[in-house]
Design a protein around this motif. Structure first.
Motif, short mmCIF file in Angstrom:
data_model
loop_
_atom_site.label_atom_id
_atom_site.label_comp_id
_atom_site.label_asym_id
_atom_site.label_seq_id
_atom_site.Cartn_x
_atom_site.Cartn_y
_atom_site.Cartn_z
N UNK A 255 0.88 -1.31 0.09
CA UNK A 255 -0.23 0.17 0.07
C UNK A 255 0.99 1.23 -0.10
N UNK A 256 0.37 2.32 0.12
CA UNK A 256 0.82 3.83 0.11
C UNK A 256 1.26 4.16 1.22
N UNK A 257 1.35 3.54 2.67
CA UNK A 257 1.82 3.92 3.68
C UNK A 257 3.29 3.82 3.83
N UNK A 258 3.95 4.70 4.45
CA UNK A 258 5.25 4.71 4.28
C UNK A 258 5.98 3.36 4.99
N UNK A 259 7.03 2.91 4.58
CA UNK A 259 7.66 1.66 5.31
C UNK A 259 7.99 1.80 6.53
N UNK B 243 7.57 5.22 -9.02
CA UNK B 243 6.95 6.50 -8.69
C UNK B 243 5.57 6.39 -8.12
N UNK B 244 5.25 5.15 -7.86
CA UNK B 244 3.88 5.02 -7.36
C UNK B 244 3.69 4.76 -5.79
N UNK B 245 4.42 3.77 -5.29
CA UNK B 245 4.64 3.27 -4.04
C UNK B 245 5.86 3.78 -3.18
N UNK C 249 10.88 10.20 -1.89
CA UNK C 249 10.40 9.10 -0.79
C UNK C 249 10.03 7.90 -1.83
N UNK C 250 9.27 8.40 -3.02
CA UNK C 250 8.72 7.45 -3.68
C UNK C 250 9.74 6.44 -4.56
N UNK C 251 9.30 5.38 -4.81
CA UNK C 251 9.98 4.41 -5.69
C UNK C 251 10.63 5.27 -6.72
N UNK C 252 12.12 4.93 -7.02
CA UNK C 252 12.93 5.62 -7.88
C UNK C 252 12.33 4.98 -9.30
N UNK C 253 11.74 4.14 -9.34
CA UNK C 253 11.39 3.18 -10.64
C UNK C 253 10.10 3.37 -11.15
#
Length: 258
Positions: free
Chosen positions: A140-144, A171-173, A165-169
């Motif tokens: 989900x979209x919550x921070x790890x 960009x969604x999660x 902070x979002x995935x550098x590939x």
């Protein structure tokens, strides 16, 4: 047409490792057949900013962005509809998570939520207070949660500050995993758990988001080495099985000396 030998040496070796059950010839065919058909990313839509946590009348915090509550698929007159599914099997020793068709039982809980109060920063909400409903499951979209190892916590902070902070590939999660190139030992970027699991299975030489990420890592300019003692090492049984399938160990030259 590109083939297996056109991949950089480590990417070639890792692809053979991941698909050892296909054999070398079939992996080479996979690379050839993939030309011109880029890999799909995880398919998760990028939520609108800002993302905030809103307390619901069910006592849980729900992630919202724009006018969407992401743990709900739709809104009705009673509020945002939520569904949560649980299944188990009952054996002689009692309930178990192992799926046994003859003893299988399931329960679906459905409820509606109305938002109360103002939004809070996502990172301020404890994990046990977050809603776990919805179709996005564990990704989900919550921070790890914070990394358990101090050095990884520091590296993650550097990557977040430099590249977001979002995935550098995809960009969604949210980025959760500090990703590195096992051949060079250098950090490539911060990936979500979904992208981290599949990025090195990409069969493309170039012209694909995953291939471009590996060929030109977004964090390359930071020159951050990954701690060698934390690098991945497969089990001996797994390594022996791969060697049996291929006739050789494709990652032998990158193994850490024991």
């Amino acid at each position: 047409m590109p083939n297996l030998n056109d991949l950089p040496p480590y990417r070639r070796a890792k692809l053979l490792w991941d698909y050892a059950h296909f054999g070398v010839w079939r992996v080479d065919q996979m690379v050839r057949e993939a030309a011109g058909k880029p890999c799909h990313l995880n398919g998760v839509p990028v939520p609108d900013p800002p993302r905030v946590a809103v307390l619901g009348d069910d006592g849980r915090f729900h992630l919202m962005s724009g006018d969407q509550m992401h743990c709900s698929k739709k809104q009705a007159g009673q509020g945002w509809e939520h569904r949560q599914y649980c299944s188990w099997s009952v054996g002689d020793a009692g309930p178990t998570q192992e799926r046994d068709p003859a003893q299988h039982q399931a329960l679906e809980h459905r409820w509606f939520v109305k938002a109360e109060g103002d939004g809070l920063p996502l990172g301020s909400v404890q994990v046990e207070l977050r809603c776990a409903g919805g179709g996005y499951g564990g990704f989900h979209f919550w921070p790890p949660p914070p990394a358990k190892t101090p050095v990884i916590r520091r590296l993650r902070a550097v990557l977040v500050e430099a590249l977001g902070p979002d995935c550098h590939l995809c960009r969604a999660l949210p980025g959760a995993m500090v990703d590195h190139d096992y051949a060079t030992g250098m950090i490539r970027g911060l990936l979500c758990r979904l992208c981290n699991r599949v990025v090195e299975e990409c069969p493309h030489v170039d012209n694909c988001a995953k291939a471009d990420y590996m060929n030109n890592p977004p964090a390359a300019h930071l020159a951050l080495p990954y701690p060698r003692y934390l690098a991945w090492e497969p089990k001996k049984s797994t390594r022996n099985r791969k060697i049996e399938l291929l006739g050789f160990d494709p990652l032998a030259e990158w193994r850490s000396p024991r």
